[in-house]
Scaffold this motif. Structure first.
Motif, short mmCIF file in Angstrom:
data_model
loop_
_atom_site.label_atom_id
_atom_site.label_comp_id
_atom_site.label_asym_id
_atom_site.label_seq_id
_atom_site.Cartn_x
_atom_site.Cartn_y
_atom_site.Cartn_z
N ILE A 45 0.82 -1.15 0.01
CA ILE A 45 -0.06 -0.14 0.31
C ILE A 45 0.46 1.59 -0.05
CG2 ILE A 45 -2.10 -0.91 1.07
CD1 ILE A 45 -0.72 0.02 3.83
N CYS A 46 2.33 0.89 -0.64
CA CYS A 46 2.92 2.53 -0.31
C CYS A 46 4.08 2.57 -1.40
CB CYS A 46 2.95 1.85 0.98
SG CYS A 46 4.95 1.54 1.26
N ALA A 47 4.44 1.88 -1.70
CA ALA A 47 5.26 1.77 -3.03
C ALA A 47 6.52 2.02 -2.66
CB ALA A 47 4.80 2.67 -3.88
N THR A 48 7.28 2.05 -1.45
CA THR A 48 8.61 2.69 -1.08
C THR A 48 9.11 1.17 -1.38
OG1 THR A 48 7.81 1.96 1.90
CG2 THR A 48 7.89 4.28 0.58
N CYS A 49 9.03 0.22 -1.98
CA CYS A 49 9.85 -0.62 -1.87
C CYS A 49 9.99 -0.73 -3.33
CB CYS A 49 10.13 -2.04 -1.02
SG CYS A 49 8.52 -2.80 -1.93
N HIS A 50 9.51 0.15 -4.47
CA HIS A 50 9.71 0.52 -5.22
C HIS A 50 11.14 -0.23 -5.78
CE1 HIS A 50 9.65 2.57 -9.49
NE2 HIS A 50 9.29 1.06 -10.17
N CYS A 51 11.54 -1.24 -6.90
CA CYS A 51 12.74 -1.57 -7.74
C CYS A 51 11.87 -2.37 -9.20
CB CYS A 51 12.93 -2.70 -6.75
SG CYS A 51 12.17 -4.53 -6.70
N HIS A 52 13.79 -2.38 -10.24
CA HIS A 52 13.06 -2.71 -11.19
C HIS A 52 14.34 -3.91 -11.63
CE1 HIS A 52 12.81 2.04 -11.26
NE2 HIS A 52 12.38 1.83 -11.81
N VAL A 53 13.62 -4.85 -11.78
CA VAL A 53 13.60 -6.48 -11.83
C VAL A 53 15.28 -6.18 -12.83
CG1 VAL A 53 13.36 -8.72 -12.49
CG2 VAL A 53 12.04 -7.77 -10.76
N PRO A 63 6.19 -10.44 -13.41
CA PRO A 63 4.97 -8.93 -14.00
C PRO A 63 4.30 -8.65 -12.76
CG PRO A 63 3.06 -10.77 -15.45
CD PRO A 63 4.07 -11.72 -14.31
N ALA A 64 3.88 -7.97 -12.39
CA ALA A 64 3.17 -7.16 -11.14
C ALA A 64 1.21 -7.42 -11.52
CB ALA A 64 2.69 -5.60 -11.06
N GLU A 82 9.76 -3.42 -15.91
CA GLU A 82 10.49 -3.60 -15.63
C GLU A 82 9.85 -3.72 -13.29
OE1 GLU A 82 13.51 -0.77 -16.80
OE2 GLU A 82 11.69 -1.66 -17.27
N SER A 83 8.89 -2.66 -13.20
CA SER A 83 9.13 -2.61 -12.11
C SER A 83 7.94 -3.46 -11.02
CB SER A 83 8.16 -1.03 -11.81
OG SER A 83 8.84 0.36 -12.54
N ARG A 84 8.31 -3.53 -10.25
CA ARG A 84 8.15 -4.47 -8.65
C ARG A 84 8.01 -3.94 -7.63
NH1 ARG A 84 6.54 -9.58 -9.84
NH2 ARG A 84 5.26 -8.90 -8.11
N LEU A 98 19.37 -13.27 -8.41
CA LEU A 98 18.12 -12.15 -8.76
C LEU A 98 19.11 -10.98 -8.29
CD1 LEU A 98 16.10 -11.02 -9.51
CD2 LEU A 98 15.00 -11.59 -6.70
N VAL A 99 19.40 -10.29 -9.23
CA VAL A 99 19.37 -8.02 -9.55
C VAL A 99 18.09 -7.90 -9.88
CG1 VAL A 99 20.80 -6.56 -10.73
CG2 VAL A 99 21.60 -9.85 -10.52
N LEU A 100 18.24 -6.66 -8.44
CA LEU A 100 17.10 -6.06 -8.27
C LEU A 100 17.77 -4.85 -8.50
CD1 LEU A 100 14.63 -7.58 -5.59
CD2 LEU A 100 14.13 -7.14 -7.97
N HIS A 101 17.24 -3.83 -8.84
CA HIS A 101 17.94 -2.01 -8.86
C HIS A 101 16.66 -1.19 -8.32
CE1 HIS A 101 20.69 -3.22 -12.29
NE2 HIS A 101 19.97 -3.51 -12.35
N VAL A 102 17.05 -0.35 -6.71
CA VAL A 102 16.05 -0.08 -6.01
C VAL A 102 16.11 1.07 -7.05
CG1 VAL A 102 16.36 1.32 -4.02
CG2 VAL A 102 17.68 -0.58 -4.55
N ALA A 103 15.08 1.71 -6.93
CA ALA A 103 14.28 3.11 -8.01
C ALA A 103 13.88 3.85 -6.98
CB ALA A 103 13.05 2.73 -7.79
N GLY A 104 14.12 5.14 -7.89
CA GLY A 104 14.41 6.33 -6.94
C GLY A 104 13.34 6.61 -5.42
N ARG A 105 12.88 7.64 -4.53
CA ARG A 105 11.57 7.41 -4.05
C ARG A 105 10.44 7.54 -4.22
NH1 ARG A 105 14.33 6.14 -0.19
NH2 ARG A 105 16.24 7.77 1.03
N SER A 106 9.50 7.16 -3.70
CA SER A 106 7.90 7.13 -4.19
C SER A 106 7.45 8.74 -4.46
CB SER A 106 7.17 6.27 -3.73
OG SER A 106 6.87 6.56 -1.82
N ARG A 107 6.87 9.30 -4.91
CA ARG A 107 5.93 10.50 -4.84
C ARG A 107 5.92 11.20 -3.59
NH1 ARG A 107 1.65 9.90 -9.77
NH2 ARG A 107 4.14 8.90 -11.00
#
Length: 107
Positions: A45-53, A63-64, A82-84, A98-107
């Motif tokens: 419910i928060c998207a603060t763990c957004h990453c790119h697979v 997929p999500a 590739e967002s999850r 597994l390789v995950l790229h941590v995305a920038g902060r949520s809005r």
């Protein structure tokens, strides 16, 4: 024990040992990966763990789901195909490496 490579927003590479059946978010938080906050504790419910697979892992991770995709669309920045959410990626032995790229902060 499966190992995940997290690539933090500043390019730092973090190798993390994960327990089977925990989420990638839980493994990241337990190991202090920068950029994986998980404010909701894994409730999707928060998207603060957004990453790119990483592209090489897309087929195995999958997929999500619908709820996750909606949350990414409305709450996350830099959403890509590739967002999850790391809280929705359940670790199994098949995801060892597994390789995950941590995305920038949520809005």
């Amino acid at each position: 024990m499966p190992r995940i490579t997290f690539i933090e927003p500043d390019g730092t590479v973090r190798l993390v040992d994960a327990e089977p059946h925990e989420s990638a978010m839980q493994a990241a938080k337990r190991n202090g990966v920068d950029g994986i906050i998980g404010e909701c504790g894994g409730s999707c419910i928060c998207a603060t763990c957004h990453c790119h697979v990483d592209e090489a892992w897309l087929d195995r991770v999958g997929p999500a789901g619908d709820i996750e995709a909606d949350l990414l669309e409305f709450e996350a920045a830099d959403v890509r195909p590739e967002s999850r959410l790391a809280c929705q990626i359940q670790i199994t032995e098949a995801l060892d490496g597994l390789v995950l790229h941590v995305a920038g902060r949520s809005r």
